[in-house]
Motif scaffolding. Structure first.
Motif, short mmCIF file in Angstrom:
data_model
loop_
_atom_site.label_atom_id
_atom_site.label_comp_id
_atom_site.label_asym_id
_atom_site.label_seq_id
_atom_site.Cartn_x
_atom_site.Cartn_y
_atom_site.Cartn_z
N ASN A 194 0.97 -1.18 0.15
CA ASN A 194 0.01 0.01 -0.13
C ASN A 194 0.83 1.19 -0.10
OD1 ASN A 194 -2.49 -1.33 -0.11
ND2 ASN A 194 -2.50 -1.52 2.50
N LYS A 198 0.63 3.87 -2.74
CA LYS A 198 0.34 5.22 -2.75
C LYS A 198 1.46 6.11 -3.27
CE LYS A 198 -3.26 7.69 -0.94
NZ LYS A 198 -4.43 7.40 -1.68
N GLU A 201 1.14 6.54 -6.98
CA GLU A 201 0.20 7.29 -7.35
C GLU A 201 0.60 8.72 -7.21
OE1 GLU A 201 -3.30 6.10 -5.05
OE2 GLU A 201 -3.45 3.94 -6.09
N SER A 202 1.18 9.38 -6.29
CA SER A 202 1.32 10.55 -5.87
C SER A 202 2.35 11.04 -6.99
CB SER A 202 2.11 10.77 -4.43
OG SER A 202 3.28 10.19 -4.35
N SER A 234 -3.06 -1.28 6.95
CA SER A 234 -3.30 -0.07 6.61
C SER A 234 -2.63 0.91 7.45
CB SER A 234 -4.86 0.44 6.44
OG SER A 234 -5.37 -0.34 5.72
N PHE A 251 1.58 8.47 2.89
CA PHE A 251 0.84 7.37 3.24
C PHE A 251 -0.39 7.81 4.00
CE2 PHE A 251 -0.09 3.58 5.84
CZ PHE A 251 0.41 2.51 5.16
N GLN A 252 -1.52 8.19 3.09
CA GLN A 252 -2.64 8.79 3.55
C GLN A 252 -3.70 8.74 2.65
OE1 GLN A 252 -2.77 13.28 3.69
NE2 GLN A 252 -1.09 13.35 2.15
N SER A 255 -6.99 3.40 1.06
CA SER A 255 -6.04 2.32 0.75
C SER A 255 -5.97 1.85 -0.77
CB SER A 255 -6.12 1.04 1.84
OG SER A 255 -5.48 -0.20 1.37
N PRO A 256 -4.76 1.74 -1.41
CA PRO A 256 -4.77 1.21 -2.72
C PRO A 256 -5.25 -0.25 -2.56
CG PRO A 256 -2.67 2.49 -2.26
CD PRO A 256 -3.56 2.18 -0.97
N THR A 262 -8.51 3.33 5.66
CA THR A 262 -7.82 4.72 5.41
C THR A 262 -6.43 4.44 5.86
OG1 THR A 262 -9.84 6.02 5.71
CG2 THR A 262 -7.93 7.15 5.76
N LEU A 263 -5.37 4.80 5.10
CA LEU A 263 -4.01 4.88 5.63
C LEU A 263 -3.80 5.71 6.86
CD1 LEU A 263 -2.30 4.60 1.94
CD2 LEU A 263 -3.24 2.56 3.36
#
Length: 337
Positions: A194, A198, A201-202, A234, A251-252, A255-256, A262-263
């Protein structure tokens, strides 16, 4: 700097010894996708990180790499406990794991029936930095390209493959000691998946179109489901004593894993579990410390504690040093196991 809290990151459930399970677990320790690999890879990526603007990514790598040190300790300790089952020369009939070496019994004959005889020949019934086939861990496993996106993609693949392998190891054994550690590592591998997902993704990387988190159905394992219900997949710990970690910027959010959680990167470290030292194995000719050496170590410890007292104040009363505990055990009194 690193600090060591003398606790395991997760409790190891007690069960009978199982050398075969220990051999399989070696893949999760010293294999190409094992805990030694993740520990070294993430720490080297963090040490070699360049670009102050990317500090949150560096802190994420540092935090996960630091946690992996505790995973190496956890899985290595588990392997050692799974091997702790051969009889002693002077064993007692009431001992739960040992049988007397009487009537010509061979104390280490169990070694001839196990997959990795090196556990007994060179490791004194303990873990080794090798894979399940006995091949030594290699530094060439470490991937550190210097390109952040490539490193994060590789790390996501590494965690995904590690989790897949641990699911296979889980289904190889029903030993509670092995499964307690395997289950924890499966869930924490998902947490790290995760984290890297994440991070990608960012950076605008559509990782899930080419590298989905593998569907291992690990939630069907009861020990895993218990940890998933706690949301352990998470959470990400900072292991940062100064409060300077910026990993929480990454990490927020959701969750992927798409599991509705929620992370959360707000915790410094998990609570931990008691860490006990195993008894001596006399048949391995590793009986521990003799009285003379204990006295020398205690004298050294007293001097070091005096320096600690001078700097931080006196140690709380009732705290027993490890040397005191070892001395008690050496005198034949019962110590906690």
């Amino acid at each position: 700097m690193y600090f060591h809290v003398q606790q395991l990151i997760h409790e190891i459930t007690q069960d009978e010894p199982d050398p075969a399970a220990a051999n399989a677990l070696q893949e999760g320790l010293g294999g190409q996708f094992g805990e030694m690999r993740t520990m070294m890879q993430y720490l080297f990526q963090a040490m070699n990180f360049r670009g102050p603007a990317g500090k949150p990514y560096r802190d994420l790598l540092q935090g996960i790499g630091t946690e992996e040190i505790s995973h190496v300790e956890l899985i290595g300790t588990t392997i050692s406990r799974l091997l702790d089952g051969s009889p002693r020369y002077q064993g007692k009939p009431e001992d739960p794991l040992d049988k007397p070496g009487s009537d010509g019994a061979t104390p280490l004959n169990i070694a001839l029936d196990t997959g990795n005889i090196h556990h007994y020949l060179v490791a004194a019934q303990g873990a080794l930095p090798v894979d399940a086939a006995g091949n030594p861990w290699l530094g060439s496993y470490v991937y550190n390209s210097g390109n952040l996106v490539l490193d994060l993609l590789y790390n996501l693949m590494l965690e995904s493959t590690g989790r897949l392998q641990k699911c296979r190891i889980y289904e190889m054994t029903d030993n509670k000691t092995a499964r307690s550690t395997i289950s924890y590592l499966i869930v924490r591998d998902q947490a790290h998946e995760n984290a890297y997902a994440k991070a990608l993704e960012s950076l605008g990387v559509k990782w899930n179109t080419v590298l989905p988190i593998p569907k291992t159905n690990a939630e069907k394992f009861p020990e895993v489901k218990k940890l998933l219900d706690l949301g352990l997949q998470s959470k990400q710990y900072t292991f940062d004593l100064t409060g300077h970690s910026e990993a929480g910027k990454i990490f927020q959010g959701m969750s992927p894993s798409n599991d509705g959680t929620t992370l959360d990167a707000s915790e410094q470290a998990p609570a931990g579990a008691p860490l006990t030292i195993a008894p001596e194995r006399f048949e391995e000719f590793s009986p521990g410390l003799d009285p003379e050496l204990l006295a020398l170590i205690q004298a050294t410890a007293d001097m070091e504690l005096a320096d600690v007292d001078a700097m931080f104040g006196p140690v709380k009363s009732g705290v027993v040093s490890s040397v005191d505990a070892a001395s008690t055990g050496a005198k034949g009194e019962k110590t906690s196991q």
